[in-house]
Scaffold this active site. Sequence first.
Site, mmCIF file in Angstrom:
data_model
loop_
_atom_site.group_PDB
_atom_site.id
_atom_site.type_symbol
_atom_site.label_atom_id
_atom_site.label_comp_id
_atom_site.label_asym_id
_atom_site.label_seq_id
_atom_site.Cartn_x
_atom_site.Cartn_y
_atom_site.Cartn_z
ATOM 1 N N TYR A 25 0.817 -1.227 0.000
ATOM 2 C CA TYR A 25 0.000 0.000 0.000
ATOM 3 C C TYR A 25 0.849 1.275 0.000
ATOM 4 O O TYR A 25 2.049 1.235 0.168
ATOM 5 C CB TYR A 25 -1.044 -0.006 1.105
ATOM 6 N N GLU A 26 0.173 2.383 -0.245
ATOM 7 C CA GLU A 26 0.804 3.693 -0.478
ATOM 8 C C GLU A 26 1.716 3.655 -1.704
ATOM 9 O O GLU A 26 2.747 4.326 -1.751
ATOM 10 C CB GLU A 26 1.583 4.170 0.761
ATOM 11 N N GLY A 27 1.320 2.908 -2.708
ATOM 12 C CA GLY A 27 2.121 2.735 -3.908
ATOM 13 C C GLY A 27 3.025 1.534 -3.734
ATOM 14 O O GLY A 27 3.893 1.524 -2.859
#
Length: 598
Positions: free
Chosen positions: A442-444
């Site tokens: 997550y978060e890229g």
Amino acid sequence: MPSYTPPLRDMQFVIHEVFNLAEELKPCPRHADLDADTINAVLEEGGKFAAEVTLPLNRIGDEQGCTLDPKTHEVATPEGFKEAYAKYVEGGWPSLSCDPDFGGQGLPFALNQCLYEMLNSANQAWTMYPGLSHGAYEALHAHGTPEQKKLYLTKLVSGEWTGTMCLTEPHCGTDLGLLRTKAEPQADGSYRLTGAKIFISAGEHDMAPNIVHLVLARLPDAPAGSKGISLFVVPKYHVKADGSIGERNGIHCTGLEHKMGIHGNATAQLVLEDAVGTLVGEPNKGLPAMFVMMNAARLGVGNQSLGLTEVAFQNALAYAKERIQMRSLSGPKAKDQPADPIIVHPDVRKMLLTAKAYAEGGRALAVFCTMLLDKELYHPDAKVRAESGELVALLTPIVKAFLTDNGHVATNACLQVFGGHGYIEEHGMSQFARDNRINMIYEGTNTVQSLDLLGRKVLSNNGATLKKFGKLVARLVEEEGVNEKMAEFINPIAYLGDQMTKFTTEIGFKGYQNPDEVGAAATDYLRVLGHLAFGYFWARMAQVALRQIDAGNADPFYQAKLQTARFYFARLFPETATLMRTARSGAKVLLDTDAALA
């Protein structure tokens, strides 16, 4: 239940002895009065909170998870989470590094970084609730209107309310240019939002009376793609002009994800049905505003894996000292016992030292980045502000991807130290490995981070920012190049530093001819640069340790630091040679594979 001892000694070593944080930040008026005693006191109390309040809830959260009431759309968090959060707010922890104009304490980001590392070690799932709130505060502080700041910031700073970031949708993933949530302007200047969001961490819970959602959506006339995204603040409950809570807004939780880890955090599916929101920043400029929160979150995710690496190491080390199994190959070491403790076996030590080296190297990198953030925002010299901002932008994808990849290696290695006992839940090692696994996604995803690093942060300005980091390495090499005691630490980074220019130029030239070459090399490239950063900080830490030892300091801490540095350079840093070779192998071996992937 796993145990945890806050690594205060190592934090103090990094902050005071390696970076001299108080002196470095003295030019910043906000931090002119900062001293070591204040720093140490905050770290000690933060460590107590993590170890005594949130750690006992970690396994409870993993076992119980969160519960959604489908009729009311309300979510109940695991037993004790709400009470722990109340203590957190009562202790003033949410306000630690926030702006004093909104009730914050104004302390350095580096202190907040260390607090969150300890909280993540103790209970990552719980820590995500206040962590996301801090990101929402940062975004509104940077881009909110005066009215928005008045309504929301004081409540976020105090922790009375929490915040989220509502980005992706079922069909989007990382490609936010595909999002469909709509925002219709109203006569009173507000907007009504309709759409669906998924994977919203801390998206619904019972720990605070209101949740401040930051939501990406499209205006009716918005351009297609990422250039047509706007940012809105959408509270769970309407907020009246006097700051009190009004009626329920049209944003509801319709489901919770069934996840591999972080069970104690409510990863929510949210539906917006004519939810009332207000625009943050300019129309169609939502991504730059949201990136304030996303970049903070990326540093925070790296910190999550740093925390898990540390706690996994501590528990694996304790187990290895007590667990007896087989004899040492060089002869019995515990002759009074039927077998030796497994810590005598070389490969067990390799696994333990891998986790220790990644934890301590990651801590140095993370503290350095947060020190840069303080300089970027508060240093009186515009040149220092600009260069600090450039460096932290370069290092952010490394913190996110390198630390989380390392956390995956370390938590699995520490689980392996436990053998079969690591695979069962009672010892907690499985939870560390499971909780960490999301951090790489997550978060890229880490692949996205590598593309950001190589494409945007390095090649887009022809390596200018990379050269600035290279100057830090070169300065240390010049300072210690003739010191024979430092040769084993300096020579590897001097060599890799020289190689990076040629390596980067080669990848860039191939990418200019065929952009797929950048995508094919990016993940390996990030890891090479991550090792250069770690090597630089490990060399600096070895430098301090050697000076202390040469001055007659008999504290075993310094010998331990040197031994870990030697292990890192001998066993982990050489990975860079393989990575550069695989990065240079090119895109053809990946893309000319239609038959293999038919």
